[in-house]
Design an enzyme around this catalytic site. Structure first.
Site, PDB file in Angstrom:
ATOM      1  CB  CYS B  94       1.162  -8.401  -9.504  1.00  0.00           C
ATOM      2  SG  CYS B  94       1.005  -8.530 -11.172  1.00  0.00           S
ATOM      3  CG  HIS B 203      -1.626  -4.592  -8.602  1.00  0.00           C
ATOM      4  ND1 HIS B 203      -0.292  -4.814  -8.489  1.00  0.00           N
ATOM      5  CD2 HIS B 203      -1.837  -4.915  -9.900  1.00  0.00           C
ATOM      6  CE1 HIS B 203       0.228  -5.069  -9.321  1.00  0.00           C
ATOM      7  NE2 HIS B 203      -0.741  -5.250 -10.205  1.00  0.00           N
ATOM      8  CD  GLU B 205      -0.372  -3.110  -5.292  1.00  0.00           C
ATOM      9  OE1 GLU B 205      -1.158  -3.890  -4.356  1.00  0.00           O
ATOM     10  OE2 GLU B 205       0.467  -3.149  -6.036  1.00  0.00           O
TER      11      GLU B 205
END
Lengths: 296, 223
Positions: B94, B203, B205
């Site tokens: 991002c 994302h 993560e």
């Protein structure tokens, strides 16, 4: 490649934006010019409102959602996320803010509450909400209503950080205790906190709130930001502290640096030099209205 | 609340690779957790000295304008430019993708573009937060789809020569609007790679998918 479903407005997407703001400073702005100053200084987001809390306190009367035209002007001026405030329980104001496509709604005690018993059902919205909390029970109640970010409810507009510190220490201190509680004690915690036991269990397992915890209320200096970040806040809101000071652009930039480098006192010292006069502060005991008492 | 490991850990521990995570702002903790799970040693990078001994770097999600200013004031801008020139393996998600791109559209005029990968990205190209979404993506080289969380994500509008597009997302068709992919292409690249650099518009993560971080570790080890 197949066409796949996309889903919007999920808890993960709502909390996700809060995760992206971590380590940053969200600044109150009252017009497009202030918004530009905030963005230039490195704000991760701006809060669009008609009057900063210090002026709301001074003027008295009912404080409401901002004029949509003002919010749109601020959205047009910056590329960072734009937040706006709705009154506690005023879901129609929140609907208007959603229609304007603000990025986050603050169901805020800084405005005059519209409902003395109910907060907004935040699950009903695609836009994420941030809510204030003075303690862990209040934080978990707001999360159970759908809040995707929690912030302390330090006394806005006072330039006095003492209440925000109290709230952070209360929330984080209780989280620490819950992580060592046994299963029977966790039921007692849920009862004492007046919060769903499922959320208490989640806090016990992870050691933190299910959503990011930010600090708001009374921050005025870079050292204030470093203090609350070290206490465990994950980002900071600064309201009157910037635009009620002598040199807003420099102070804003300094608070951004101090928030990013909160563990490095030499950087906090460097950015704190010669910032000019901060906003005049107020003793909490001398206040006529205590905003943190709003919300249930 | 954890702020992850302090900077200054040993460069290697028992043969594990030390990987920097740019920690000026954003969702640093999630990247640190993924690297931990993969057995790498994460190192928070806030100053040029923190890059000493790292063999790869992760640039997290967050606000790219804020990170850009903090890169400058911390002098990490020059340090990262040096690491890019040296060909250090990097992964950007991002905002991290925006920082690694060669051109940023709708950014601030002084915004940093490290040029580690030749792509042009438009900030918030998918729209405001109300348009943020989750979806499943096919990614080249991965057996199973990846669950992707897009938050005010950047849109890749141009991909330079030699850049591999590892995944694309379908864009919602809007009547009367030109497809951003050009020539009727209602798709946009969301995972790209060139040499040692991997970028994603979403994302991994946040969904806890390890595979792009694993790919980074493989690039570090020279596979």
């Amino acid at each position: 490649m197949s066409v796949t479903e996309r889903t919007t407005g999920t808890a993960r997407v709502k909390r996700g934006l809060a995760e992206m703001l971590r380590g940053g400073v969200i600044m109150d702005v009252v017009n497009a010019e202030h918004a530009k100053i905030a963005e230039d200084a490195g704000a991760v987001a701006v809060m669009a409102l008609e009057r900063v809390p210090a002026d709301i306190r001074r003027d008295g009367g009912v404080a409401r959602m901002s004029d949509p035209a003002l919010i749109e002007a601020i959205q047009a001026a910056v590329t960072v996320p734009v937040m706006a405030k709705a009154r506690i329980g005023h879901f129609a104001e929140a609907q208007v803010l959603e229609a304007l496509q603000v990025d986050y709604i603050d169901e805020s005690e800084v405005l005059t509450p519209a409902d003395e018993e109910h907060h907004i059902d935040k699950w009903a919205f695609r836009i994420p909400f941030v809510c204030g909390a003075t303690n862990l029970g209040e934080a978990l109640r707001r999360i159970s209503e759908g809040a995707a970010m929690i912030r302390s409810k330090g006394e806005a507009g006072t330039g006095n950080v003492v209440e925000a510190v109290r709230h952070l220490r209360s929330v984080i201190g209780d989280i620490r205790k819950i992580t060592t509680a046994d299963s029977a004690e966790r039921y007692a915690w849920a009862k004492r906190l007046q919060a769903p036991v499922e959320l208490v269990e989640e806090v016990a397992a992870t050691g933190h709130l299910p959503v990011p915890l930010f600090c708001a209320g009374g921050l005025a200096t870079p050292a204030d930001a470093a203090l609350v970040m070290q206490l465990g806040a994950e980002a900071v809101f600064v309201g009157s502290g910037i635009f009620k000071s002598e040199d807003p652009a420099r102070r804003a930039r300094a608070i951004v640096e101090a928030t990013a480098h909160f563990e490095d006192p030499s950087i906090v010292a460097k950015v704190s030099k010669g910032l000019g006069v901060p906003m005049a502060g107020q003793e909490i005991s001398a206040l006529e209205v205590k905003l943190a008492d709003r919300g249930w | 609340m954890g702020h992850g490991p302090r900077s200054g850990t040993a460069a290697t521990t028992g043969g594990a690779v030390t990987v920097g995570v740019l920690a000026l702002q954003g969702d640093v903790r999630e990247h640190v957790a993924l690297l931990d799970r993969l057995g790498a040693v994460p190192r928070l990078v806030r100053t040029p000295a923190d890059t000493d001994g790292i063999r790869g770097l992760v640039l997290p999600g967050g606000e790219s304008t804020t990170m850009s200013l903090l890169l400058e004031s911390s002098r990490l801008d020059a340090e990262l430019a040096r690491l890019v020139t040296e060909g250090m393996p990097m992964l950007g998600t991002c905002a991290g993708m925006i920082l690694l791109a060669s051109e940023v559209l709708d950014g601030r005029p002084d915004q940093i573009a490290l040029g580690a990968i030749d792509i042009s990205v438009r900030r918030n190209g998918f729209g405001r937060q109300v348009e943020s979404f989750e979806t499943d993506l096919d990614v080249k080289g991965f057996d199973d789809p990846m669950h992707a969380v897009f938050i005010r994500a950047p849109l890749v509008e141009r991909v330079g020569e030699g850049v591999d597009v590892l995944s694309e997302v379908e864009l919602p068709r809007a009547p009367g609007i030109e497809p951003p992919g050009g020539e009727g292409r209602w798709r946009s690249p969301v995972v790209c790679s060139r040499d040692n650099v991997i970028v994603a518009a979403f994302h991994p993560e946040l969904s806890g998918d390890l595979r792009l971080h694993e790919l980074l570790l493989r690039r570090i080890e020279g596979d």
